[in-house]
Design an enzyme around this catalytic site. Structure first.
Site, PDB file in Angstrom:
ATOM      1  N   ASN A 186       0.663  -1.356   0.068  1.00  0.00           N
ATOM      2  CA  ASN A 186       0.046   0.086  -0.129  1.00  0.00           C
ATOM      3  C   ASN A 186       1.056   1.234  -0.098  1.00  0.00           C
ATOM      4  O   ASN A 186       0.555   2.271  -0.443  1.00  0.00           O
ATOM      5  CB  ASN A 186      -0.924   0.088   1.262  1.00  0.00           C
ATOM      6  CG  ASN A 186      -2.401  -0.863   1.233  1.00  0.00           C
ATOM      7  OD1 ASN A 186      -2.573  -1.241   0.098  1.00  0.00           O
ATOM      8  ND2 ASN A 186      -3.063  -1.117   2.231  1.00  0.00           N
ATOM      9  N   ARG A 213     -10.080  -4.628 -14.421  1.00  0.00           N
ATOM     10  CA  ARG A 213      -8.883  -5.539 -13.744  1.00  0.00           C
ATOM     11  C   ARG A 213      -9.397  -7.116 -13.866  1.00  0.00           C
ATOM     12  O   ARG A 213     -10.226  -7.471 -13.109  1.00  0.00           O
ATOM     13  CB  ARG A 213      -8.475  -4.978 -12.418  1.00  0.00           C
ATOM     14  CG  ARG A 213      -7.954  -3.829 -12.039  1.00  0.00           C
ATOM     15  CD  ARG A 213      -7.483  -3.767 -10.512  1.00  0.00           C
ATOM     16  NE  ARG A 213      -7.548  -2.252 -10.126  1.00  0.00           N
ATOM     17  CZ  ARG A 213      -6.281  -1.307 -10.673  1.00  0.00           C
ATOM     18  NH1 ARG A 213      -5.430  -1.838 -11.372  1.00  0.00           N
ATOM     19  NH2 ARG A 213      -6.232  -0.023 -10.375  1.00  0.00           N
ATOM     20  N   ARG A 263      -4.524   1.462 -13.308  1.00  0.00           N
ATOM     21  CA  ARG A 263      -3.125   1.510 -12.901  1.00  0.00           C
ATOM     22  C   ARG A 263      -2.497   0.239 -12.506  1.00  0.00           C
ATOM     23  O   ARG A 263      -3.170  -0.226 -11.691  1.00  0.00           O
ATOM     24  CB  ARG A 263      -3.119   2.746 -11.971  1.00  0.00           C
ATOM     25  CG  ARG A 263      -1.770   2.920 -11.324  1.00  0.00           C
ATOM     26  CD  ARG A 263      -2.045   4.134 -10.287  1.00  0.00           C
ATOM     27  NE  ARG A 263      -2.165   5.479 -10.768  1.00  0.00           N
ATOM     28  CZ  ARG A 263      -2.988   6.169 -10.149  1.00  0.00           C
ATOM     29  NH1 ARG A 263      -3.704   5.872  -9.068  1.00  0.00           N
ATOM     30  NH2 ARG A 263      -3.441   7.263 -10.641  1.00  0.00           N
ATOM     31  N   HIS A 295     -14.829   2.334 -15.503  1.00  0.00           N
ATOM     32  CA  HIS A 295     -14.827   1.880 -14.466  1.00  0.00           C
ATOM     33  C   HIS A 295     -15.975   1.050 -13.968  1.00  0.00           C
ATOM     34  O   HIS A 295     -16.059   0.325 -13.238  1.00  0.00           O
ATOM     35  CB  HIS A 295     -14.262   2.819 -13.168  1.00  0.00           C
ATOM     36  CG  HIS A 295     -14.007   2.133 -11.923  1.00  0.00           C
ATOM     37  ND1 HIS A 295     -14.650   2.030 -10.813  1.00  0.00           N
ATOM     38  CD2 HIS A 295     -12.850   1.658 -11.428  1.00  0.00           C
ATOM     39  CE1 HIS A 295     -13.885   1.736  -9.730  1.00  0.00           C
ATOM     40  NE2 HIS A 295     -13.028   1.096 -10.138  1.00  0.00           N
ATOM     41  N   TYR A 322     -12.035 -10.154  -1.822  1.00  0.00           N
ATOM     42  CA  TYR A 322     -12.893  -8.791  -1.435  1.00  0.00           C
ATOM     43  C   TYR A 322     -14.174  -9.206  -1.238  1.00  0.00           C
ATOM     44  O   TYR A 322     -14.776 -10.313  -1.926  1.00  0.00           O
ATOM     45  CB  TYR A 322     -12.712  -7.877  -2.855  1.00  0.00           C
ATOM     46  CG  TYR A 322     -11.379  -7.361  -3.187  1.00  0.00           C
ATOM     47  CD1 TYR A 322     -10.040  -7.782  -2.679  1.00  0.00           C
ATOM     48  CD2 TYR A 322     -11.405  -6.590  -4.473  1.00  0.00           C
ATOM     49  CE1 TYR A 322      -9.048  -7.620  -3.159  1.00  0.00           C
ATOM     50  CE2 TYR A 322     -10.076  -6.259  -4.610  1.00  0.00           C
ATOM     51  CZ  TYR A 322      -8.884  -6.527  -3.909  1.00  0.00           C
ATOM     52  OH  TYR A 322      -7.518  -5.966  -4.468  1.00  0.00           O
ATOM     53  N   HIS A 360     -14.936  -4.173  -0.238  1.00  0.00           N
ATOM     54  CA  HIS A 360     -15.030  -3.330  -1.652  1.00  0.00           C
ATOM     55  C   HIS A 360     -16.360  -3.015  -2.106  1.00  0.00           C
ATOM     56  O   HIS A 360     -16.352  -2.142  -2.959  1.00  0.00           O
ATOM     57  CB  HIS A 360     -14.215  -4.282  -2.270  1.00  0.00           C
ATOM     58  CG  HIS A 360     -13.971  -3.637  -3.732  1.00  0.00           C
ATOM     59  ND1 HIS A 360     -14.491  -3.931  -5.068  1.00  0.00           N
ATOM     60  CD2 HIS A 360     -12.744  -2.975  -3.900  1.00  0.00           C
ATOM     61  CE1 HIS A 360     -13.727  -3.259  -5.705  1.00  0.00           C
ATOM     62  NE2 HIS A 360     -12.664  -2.455  -5.385  1.00  0.00           N
TER      63      HIS A 360
END
Length: 706
Positions: free
Chosen positions: A57, A386, A416, A446, A479, A603
Site C-alpha cells: 500500500n 482488472r 493503474r 470503471h 474482496y 470493497h
C-alpha cells in the site's frame, strides 16, 4: 492533529477545517491495516500478510500520491486545497506520518519474527548457519544465484545504470587491493527478483522447524566473488520508488494501446520519489545514491529487510503450519443457480444477488460460458477493468466470438498497474474476433456491467449483470462485493444505451434506471441526498447508509452536511479515505463514519436512501470521489426486487453491528476502535453463513471474534 481550541470554543467549523485531508486520511487507513498485523487475536501468518499489505500500500501511495505532491512543489504550486493544505505544508506532514508508520511497521515485523521463531519458522543470520547449512547455501549460490548476477560499476566511463522502481539493490563500496588511492570505488547490484527472497535451509525430515536465509544476505556474504582485485569496504541494500503515474495524450494518440505501451516504458525512468536504505549504510554509498536520485528529504533508513511485501508470498509458501492461518472457507455456489443450471430460465423468473467471497464467482464465469454456448444468444457485451492472470472469462468471450456471436469488450487500458496485463488481454480478444474498445477519450471505464442479448421467439431479451467489483476471479476470493443478475426490462434498455455510448456516438439519453458518471451521477447524488433532507424537514423517515471505499468529493460532503443539519441520520461505512469530519456540533453530529478492516477487503459500494419510508437501494462501481464522478464511466444501478433489497439491507446491518473490526472516525481525523459492552460481533464472520442471510431469514447471531 487535534481540533484547535478556537474551533472548540465557537462550536463551528471553518471551511478549511470542515474537511480532513485525503492523503493524511489515507495514512490513517494504512495504520488500520497495520493494526491488523499487530492484533494478537489474528492468526500469525495472517498478521504477516497484513504487514505485507501495509508495505505494498505504501509503495503505491508514494509512487502516485506523494510523487504528485513532489511534482507540484517542483512546479512552484502554492495554492491550498479545499482541506486547507498547500503542497509543501502537506508534504512536511506526510514525511512525519510516513516516518512514524515505517518505524511501527518494522517494530511489528520484529514482533512477528519472534513469534514465528517460537513456532519453528526462523529467519537465520548468515553468520549463524551450521557448517552443513553453509555448504548447502554456497552450492546454491554457485549454481543458481551467481550466474544471474550482474555487478555494475559506476565511474567516468560507466555512468550510473538505470535503477528500476521498487527492486532491491546492493550498494557496494570498494577499494583496489594493495592501492594507496583515497577515493573509493562504487558499484551497484540488483537482487534477482525471479529467485526466492527467502531461501529454505536443509532440515531434518523428522523436524517441524523451518529455517530461511535472505537472498541479499547470501549475496553480501559472497560479494568478493564479483569483484576480484578489489576489497569490499561496505555492502548495503537500497530500494528506489519512482513516480509511476502515466501521462497519456489520449486526444493526440493515433493508437491508444501503442501510446500506453510507450508510457509504460517511460515509467521505468520516472522521477525518483523515495529512497530506502539499510540502516548504517556507508556514508559514501548514501552520498552517491542521493546525488544520483536528487533526493534529500524522502530518504528512509530501514532497520530490517527492505520491502516487507515479500511476506505475503512467504506466508503462503511455508507448508505444515495451517493452524497459523485462517481456516479456509469454500465459497458456496449460489443456491438459485444450483437448483436450476439454466441461468436464463432462472433470471426469467427473478433477479439473483450473489455475495462474494462467501458465494462463488464461478456463477459469473458459468453465466458467460453458458451464453457463449447458447445458440439463441446473439450478442455479449462486457466491461473489463482488472482481470486475473488466467481469467476463464477471456476464454469464454473468445470462444463466443469464434462461434459467430457478436462480442464487444470495453477494456480499460489505463487501469493503474494493470496496464500491461490488460493490453495482453485486449490483443488476445481481438485475435479471437471480439470487438475491443478502449473506452472514451479522457475517461476511465470503471463500470462493471455485462449485457447478454438473446433471441427468445419473436423477441430479443436482455440479461444484465451489474457488480460492485471487478470481473476478477482471484480478487473475488479476497474482496467483499455484490453481483446482481437481472432480466429487468428497464435495466436492459439502459445497459444497451450505456454500451452504445462507450462504443459509438450517442446523444444525451434519459436513463430509465441507471445513474451514470460523468453524465448525471453527481447531480443525481445531490438530489437523492437533499431529498432525504426534505423528508426529515417534513417529519418523514429520513436516513442514509452509504458503504464505499473512499469519500473525498467536497460537493458530496457538503450535501451530506446539509442533510445532517436538516435532521437526516447518516451512517457512512468507508473503508479507506474519508475527508468528511463527523461529530462536529451544528454540522455533522448526526453523521457516523466507521471503517471495517478484516480478513477480506471490504470493497462493495452500496447506497441506501430511506426516502420517507419507501427505501431505495443502489449497487455501484463508484466511490464518492471526484475522479469517480467526473473522470470515469461509472454506474449506479437501482435494486428493483424487494427481496433483494432486504438482503442488501441485512448486509449493511451486519456492518453496522460490527463491534470487533470497526473503527470510528473522530472529529480530529483519527480512528478509535469500537468500544461497547455488547457481545462481540464480527460482521465478516457472521456473513460467512450465507444461507442464513438469504431467503428472508433472520440475521446471523453474534459470532465470537476469537
Amino acid at each position: 492533529m487535534n481540533v484547535n481550541a478556537e474551533e472548540k470554543k465557537n462550536n463551528h467549523t471553518s471551511p478549511a477545517t470542515a474537511y480532513l485531508n485525503r492523503d493524511l486520511s489515507w495514512i490513517e487507513f494504512n495504520r488500520r491495516v497495520l493494526a491488523e498485523a499487530q492484533d494478537p487475536e489474528n492468526p500469525l501468518m495472517e498478521r504477516a500478510k497484513f504487514l505485507a499489505i501495509v508495505s505494498s500500500n505504501l509503495d503505491e501511495f508514494i509512487s502516485v500520491r506523494v510523487a504528485g505532491i513532489q511534482d507540484q512543489i517542483r512546479a512552484g504550486y502554492t495554492k491550498k486545497d479545499f482541506t486547507g493544505y498547500t503542497p509543501s505544508g502537506l508534504y512536511k506532514r506526510l514525511i512525519k506520518r510516513v516516518t512514524k508508520i515505517i518505524a511501527d511497521q518494522y517494530r511489528t515485523f520484529k514482533d512477528i519474527s519472534r513469534s514465528l521463531h517460537k513456532e519453528g519458522i526462523v529467519f537465520v543470520d548468515y553468520k549463524d548457519l551450521t557448517h552443513a547449512q553453509e555448504q548447502s547455501i554456497e552450492q546454491y549460490y554457485r549454481d543458481i544465484i551467481y550466474p544471474v548476477l550482474t555487478p555494475m560499476a559506476v565511474d567516468q566511463s560507466r555512468p550510473f545504470p538505470l535503477v528500476h522502481s521498487q527492486f532491491i539493490y546492493l550498494a557496494v563500496v570498494l577499494t583496489r587491493k594493495n592501492s594507496q588511492e583515497e577515493e573509493p570505488y562504487f558499484a551497484i547490484l540488483q537482487i534477482p527478483s525471479n529467485l526466492p527472497r527467502c531461501i529454505p535451509l536443509p532440515h531434518r525430515s523428522n523436524s517441524k522447524k523451518r529455517q530461511f536465509v535472505f537472498i541479499e544476505d547470501v549475496i553480501r556474504q559472497h560479494i568478493q566473488t564479483l569483484f576480484s582485485g578489489y576489497d569490499p569496504v561496505a555492502v548495503s541494500e537500497f530500494r528506489l520508488t519512482r513516480n509511476s503515474d502515466l501521462t497519456i495524450d489520449e486526444e493526440g494518440a493515433e493508437d491508444l494501446l501503442e501510446e500506453i505501451e510507450k508510457e509504460l516504458r517511460k515509467r521505468r525512468r520516472g522521477v525518483p520519489a523515495r529512497l530506502e536504505v539499510q540502516k548504517g549504510i556507508h556514508p559514501y554509498a548514501l552520498e552517491q545514491l542521493q546525488a544520483e536520485f536528487e533526493l534529500e528529504d524522502f530518504v528512509f533508513e530501514i532497520e530490517g529487510p527492505l520491502d516487507l511485501s515479500f511476506l505475503r508470498g512467504f506466508a503462503g509458501s511455508v507448508k505444515g503450519f495451517s493452524y497459523l492461518h485462517h481456516a479456509p472457507i469454500e465459497p458456496l455456489y449460489p443456491a438459485e443457480f444450483e437448483e436450476n443450471e439454466d441461468f436464463f430460465e432462472v433470471l426469467g423468473e427473478r433477479d439473483v444477488l450473489v455475495y462474494h467471497p462467501y458465494e462463488s464467482f464461478d456463477a459469473m464465469t458459468d453465466f458467460i460460458i453458458q451464453a457463449s454456448e447458447d445458440e439463441q444468444v446473439m450478442a455479449i457485451k462486457m466491461t473489463l477493468y482488472r482481470v486475473s492472470g488466467k481469467s476463464p472469462l477471456i476464454t469464454a468471450l473468445a470462444n463466443a466470438a469464434e462461434s459467430g456471436k457478436q462480442v464487444t469488450v470495453v477494456v480499460e487500458l489505463k487501469a493503474r498497474f494493470d496496464e500491461e496485463r490488460n493490453i495482453a488481454w485486449a490483443r488476445k480478444l481481438e485475435q479471437s474476433g471480439c470487438h475491443v474498445v478502449y473506452g472514451l477519450v479522457g475517461l476511465k471505464t470503471h463500470a462493471k456491467v455485462t449485457l447478454i442479448v438473446r433471441q427468445e421467439g419473436p423477441e430479443l431479451r436482455r440479461y444484465v449483470h451489474v457488480g460492485t467489483g471487478n470481473y476478477n476471479d482471484s480478487t473475488a476470493k479476497a474482496y467483499t462485493d455484490l453481483s446482481l443478475f437481472t432480466a429487468n426490462h428497464e435495466i436492459g434498455l439502459d445497459a444497451s444505451e450505456l454500451f452504445n455510448q462507450m462504443t459509438g456516438y450517442s446523444a444525451n439519453y434519459n436513463w430509465n434506471s441507471f445513474i451514470v458518471a460523468p453524465t448525471n451521477m453527481s447531480l443525481s447524488l445531490q438530489k437523492l441526498i437533499l431529498r432525504e433532507a426534505e423528508h426529515a424537514a417534513a417529519g418523514r423517515p429520513a436516513r442514509i447508509i452509504a458503504k464505499m471505499n473512499s469519500l473525498s468529493n467536497q460537493e458530496v460532503i457538503d450535501n451530506l452536511y446539509s442533510a445532517a443539519q436538516a435532521g437526516v441520520s447518516i451512517d457512512l461505512i468507508v473503508r479507506g479515505v474519508c475527508c468528511l469530519r463527523p461529530g462536529i456540533e451544528g454540522l455533522s453530529e448526526r453523521i457516523t463514519v466507521r471503517s471495517i478492516v478484516d480478513r477480506f477487503l471490504e470493497h462493495s459500494r452500496i447506497y441506501y436512501f430511506e426516502n420517507g419510508g419507501k427505501p431505495e437501494v443502489y449497487l455501484s462501481s463508484a466511490d464518492w470521489m471526484t475522479r469517480n464522478l467526473t473522470r470515469r464511466i461509472e454506474l449506479m444501478c437501482p435494486v428493483k426486487d424487494s427481496n433483494i433489497r432486504k438482503q442488501i439491507v441485512k448486509i449493511l446491518d451486519l456492518s453496522l453491528m460490527d463491534n470487533v473490526k470497526s473503527s470510528f472516525l473522530q472529529p480530529n481525523g483519527y480512528y478509535e476502535r469500537a468500544d461497547d459492552k455488547k457481545a462481540p460481533f464480527r460482521s465478516q464472520f457472521a456473513a460467512m453463513n450465507v444461507t442464513r442471510w438469504k431467503g428472508g431469514r433472520a440475521l446471523p447471531s453474534p459470532t465470537k471474534h476469537s
